[in-house]
Write an enzyme that holds these catalytic residues in place. Structure first.
Site, short mmCIF file in Angstrom:
data_model
loop_
_atom_site.label_atom_id
_atom_site.label_comp_id
_atom_site.label_asym_id
_atom_site.label_seq_id
_atom_site.Cartn_x
_atom_site.Cartn_y
_atom_site.Cartn_z
N GLY A 139 -50.01 58.14 -9.72
CA GLY A 139 -49.46 56.88 -10.25
C GLY A 139 -47.99 56.83 -9.85
N SER A 140 -47.63 55.76 -9.13
CA SER A 140 -46.24 55.70 -8.64
C SER A 140 -45.49 54.51 -9.24
CB SER A 140 -46.22 55.62 -7.11
OG SER A 140 -46.75 54.37 -6.69
N GLY A 141 -45.84 54.18 -10.47
CA GLY A 141 -45.12 53.11 -11.17
C GLY A 141 -43.78 53.63 -11.69
N ARG A 192 -49.57 48.80 -21.67
CA ARG A 192 -49.85 47.63 -22.53
C ARG A 192 -48.70 46.61 -22.42
NH1 ARG A 192 -48.53 49.29 -28.76
NH2 ARG A 192 -47.26 51.14 -28.33
N ASN A 232 -58.46 51.80 -18.36
CA ASN A 232 -57.89 53.09 -17.97
C ASN A 232 -58.93 54.21 -17.92
OD1 ASN A 232 -55.43 52.00 -17.50
ND2 ASN A 232 -54.47 52.66 -19.41
N ILE A 280 -50.43 61.26 -19.18
CA ILE A 280 -49.52 60.35 -19.90
C ILE A 280 -50.21 59.00 -20.15
CG2 ILE A 280 -47.26 59.19 -19.81
CD1 ILE A 280 -46.13 61.37 -18.17
N THR A 281 -51.29 58.74 -19.44
CA THR A 281 -51.98 57.45 -19.52
C THR A 281 -52.54 57.19 -20.93
OG1 THR A 281 -52.56 57.66 -17.19
CG2 THR A 281 -53.86 56.09 -18.47
N HIS A 319 -51.63 59.88 -30.64
CA HIS A 319 -50.49 59.08 -30.16
C HIS A 319 -50.78 57.59 -30.38
CE1 HIS A 319 -47.01 58.02 -27.84
NE2 HIS A 319 -47.71 57.43 -26.89
C1 LMR Z 1 -45.06 55.12 -25.56
O1 LMR Z 1 -45.24 55.61 -26.67
O2 LMR Z 1 -43.96 54.76 -25.14
C2 LMR Z 1 -46.22 54.98 -24.62
O3 LMR Z 1 -47.39 55.43 -25.25
C3 LMR Z 1 -46.39 53.61 -24.11
C4 LMR Z 1 -46.82 52.60 -25.16
O4 LMR Z 1 -47.67 51.76 -24.84
O5 LMR Z 1 -46.31 52.61 -26.27
#
Ligand code: LMR
Length: 320
Positions: A10-12, A83, A96, A119-120, A176
């Site tokens: 991923g190169s964003g 998002r 995803n 991280i996705t 998360h």
């Molecule tokens: C974050 O916590 O910054 C990431 O998970 C991106 C997001 O969509 O909040």
């Protein structure tokens, strides 16, 4: 010693930031992979030209071919879609998950001995899916979020108390998502429990609750401000800290989405817990004593992750 190889899938914005950080730290040679033609090559070329100015020596290449990640020591996965304001991380599940399938197969074929950091989003479900698709051992696949969430908690506390962020040791467990569990009982200001410190400083319990709530919604706050994307500096910095712990066999205790089996009442789930990271990957999940309230908050959070895994299985029959 052979030069290490870091593959960034991923190169964003996060991928580019990861490449810059890894190059500045001379962690190894870097392959920036993306399916978008030209993008990883362009970023790699641009970043390479920072070397003579910043004085780092890292070979940075861009690629659209998974074969180029062959033999990577560390793979950091940011591929997929972020998002937008008004969305939850869970809204990204369907799109995803398909990306994780391609990435997992690319890793399986080309670098099955790598340490993989995901991280996705939605993070905990994507780590699990990536592990399933790649077939790597559970201790070699991990999610980044706890370091990031704890850093957000620490930042807000440092601002509130007007103390150095270096003296704040903050701690967040669970998935998360907005149900994550900032743990005040293990959060300290240079060893002083945060609730005691709040009393000394005349900060009310209600104010600490507001900071906990802001931490839980920390990702969404940045999504709302950016308008078209999500955070990238702190997520990249968090993943680099984890990669360094692995490559340096540092035995750091970091909160991250590790595979938990037989601890915290869990029977095989990826979720944020304190984890020792060293050359063996996630070498040990550390189980800490929690209050009844913390346990029940953690259960809400882990139940939410389990629900997402069921949804993944419904979307891809190979996961069932
Ligand atoms: C974050 O916590 O910054 C990431 O998970 C991106 C997001 O969509 O909040």
């Amino acid at each position: 010693m052979a030069r290490k190889k870091i593959a960034l899938i991923g190169s964003g914005m996060i991928g580019g930031t990861l490449a810059h950080l890894a190059a500045k730290k001379e962690m190894g040679d870097i392959v920036l992979f993306d399916i978008a033609e030209g993008m990883p090559q362009g970023k790699a070329l641009d970043l390479s030209q920072c070397g003579p100015i910043e004085g780092f020596d890292a070979r940075i290449t861009g690629s659209n071919d998974y074969a180029d990640i062959a033999g990577a020591d560390v793979v950091i996965v940011t591929a997929g879609v972020p998002r937008k304001p008004g969305m939850s991380r869970d809204d990204l599940l369907g799109i995803n998950l398909k990306v994780m399938k391609a990435v997992g197969e690319g890793i399986k074929k080309n670098c099955p001995d790598a340490f993989v950091i995901c991280i996705t989003n939605p993070l905990d479900a994507m780590v699990w899916a990536l592990r399933e698709f790649s077939g790597l051992p559970h201790n070699k696949v991990v999610g980044m979020a706890g370091v990031l969430d704890s850093a957000r908690f620490a930042t807000f506390l440092a601002w509130e108390f007007d103390v150095s962020v270096k003296d704040v040791n903050a701690f967040v467990l669970g998935g998360h998502g907005d149900t994550m569990v900032p743990i005040t009982s293990y959060t300290t200001i240079n060893g002083i429990p945060v609730n005691d410190f709040a009393k000394i400083k005349g900060v009310s319990e209600g104010r600490i609750d507001e900071i906990v709530d802001r931490t839980r919604k920390g990702g969404g706050e940045i999504v709302g401000l950016l308008g078209n994307g999500s955070a990238y500096y702190a997520p990249a910095t968090s993943a680099i800290a984890m990669a360094e712990a692995y490559l340096g066999d540092s035995k750091r205790i970091l909160p991250c989405a590790s595979f938990v089996e037989g601890k915290y009442g869990l029977d095989g789930l990826y979720v944020g817990v304190p984890t020792m990271i060293g050359a063996g990957g996630t070498e040990e999940v550390i189980e800490i004593e929690l209050s009844d309230e913390e346990k029940s908050n953690l259960k809400v959070s882990t139940d939410a992750v389990e629900e997402l895994l069921e949804a993944c299985k419904g979307l891809d029959s190979s996961l069932a």
